[in-house]
Design an enzyme around this catalytic site. Structure first.
Site, PDB file in Angstrom:
ATOM      1  N   HIS A   1      11.046 -20.511  28.598  1.00  0.00           N
ATOM      2  CA  HIS A   1      11.734 -19.431  29.301  1.00  0.00           C
ATOM      3  C   HIS A   1      11.644 -19.576  30.818  1.00  0.00           C
ATOM      4  O   HIS A   1      11.837 -18.605  31.553  1.00  0.00           O
ATOM      5  CB  HIS A   1      11.170 -18.072  28.854  1.00  0.00           C
ATOM      6  CG  HIS A   1      11.442 -17.774  27.413  1.00  0.00           C
ATOM      7  ND1 HIS A   1      10.548 -17.122  26.592  1.00  0.00           N
ATOM      8  CD2 HIS A   1      12.509 -18.070  26.625  1.00  0.00           C
ATOM      9  CE1 HIS A   1      11.064 -17.024  25.366  1.00  0.00           C
ATOM     10  NE2 HIS A   1      12.244 -17.592  25.375  1.00  0.00           N
TER      11      HIS A   1
ATOM     12  N   CYS B   1      20.304 -17.882  49.031  1.00  0.00           N
ATOM     13  CA  CYS B   1      19.886 -19.284  49.081  1.00  0.00           C
ATOM     14  C   CYS B   1      20.013 -19.804  50.513  1.00  0.00           C
ATOM     15  O   CYS B   1      21.027 -19.589  51.169  1.00  0.00           O
ATOM     16  CB  CYS B   1      20.771 -20.103  48.144  1.00  0.00           C
ATOM     17  SG  CYS B   1      20.501 -21.876  48.251  1.00  0.00           S
TER      18      CYS B   1
HETATM   19 ZN    ZN Z   1      22.300 -22.538  46.836  1.00  0.00          ZN
END
Ligand code: ZN
Length: 244
Positions: free
Chosen positions: A111, A144
């Site tokens: 997981h 990100c």
């Molecule tokens: Zn990214």
């Protein structure tokens, strides 16, 4: 002569002594709380910024990253250090097998892991710690740094597929092992449940260590109901000493 391979399948029960509750199991926290379950459901997470903000807050408060390995995790390391080939297949995302000292290449995380983040757009990975530091510093939903995409925990959310490579390796180990120890798993969630059956089908000695009965108890060569923190060290040290 090579020693036979021991596969250890671990579930939430092995980490209970480390203070980590069962989140994912059939009676786990997530399944009992629809609002909490949304935070770990892929579609909700991807489409609702508020869900993401709450997820990051939940990760900050989560005890998983602060948890320490317990006697059961250390017992698996001791078995490995005794020279017995060991592979761990875990349903847990806490990284405690590795933290206890097991080489990362010997642990398959079905997981994923809560100790890393992954970008949903470019798949870049990084430490969860760094992402949480950004949350702490005032980014409620840190994107990100490579591409601006949505970051998530590197765990498998509800609605996401398990990594087929990890799954394939888990299956190969299950078929190859001589002893398959299922510890702290209800064996009710796939693919973990299926693996216990595959192990038995391929002639492995199946040992179930779990507080509650599991659907595989009647196929097991041995069922242990005693607390994992004491029973697993005893069991594994017996295995290390025996020729199986
Ligand atoms: Zn990214």
């Amino acid at each position: 002569m090579n020693k036979p391979l021991v596969a250890v399948l671990s579930g939430a029960g092995i980490s209970t002594d480390s203070g980590i509750p069962d989140y994912r199991g059939p009676n786990g926290l997530w399944r009992r709380d629809p609002e909490a379950e949304k935070l770990v459901t892929y579609d909700h997470y991807m489409h609702d910024p508020e869900i993401r903000r709450r997820s990051w807050q939940q990760r900050r408060e989560n005890r998983t990253l602060r948890a320490r390995p317990n006697a059961a995790h250390r017992a698996v390391v001791d078995l490995e250090r005794s020279g017995t080939p060991v592979r761990v297949i875990t349903q847990n995302v806490d990284g405690l097998h590795q933290l206890a000292g097991l080489p990362a290449r010997k642990v398959l995380e079905l997981h994923g892991t809560a100790r890393s983040v992954v970008c949903t757009k470019c798949a870049a990975r990084g430490p969860m710690e760094d992402a949480l530091a950004r949350v702490e510093a005032g980014e409620p939903d840190p994107p990100c740094l490579e591409c601006g995409g949505i970051l998530k925990s590197a765990t498998v959310m509800f609605g996401e597929r398990l990594d087929p490579v990890v799954l394939g390796e888990a299956l190969a180990i299950t078929k190859a092992c001589t002893v398959f120890v299922a510890v702290g798993s209800s064996l009710q969630v796939q693919p973990a449940a299926g693996l216990a059956g595959v192990a038995a089908d391929h002639g492995a000695r199946l040992i179930v260590v779990n507080a509650e009965p599991t659907p595989y108890d009647d196929r097991a060569h041995e069922v242990v109901r005693e607390p994992i923190g004491t029973s697993l060290p005893a069991l594994l040290s017996r295995l290390a000493d025996s020729a199986f």
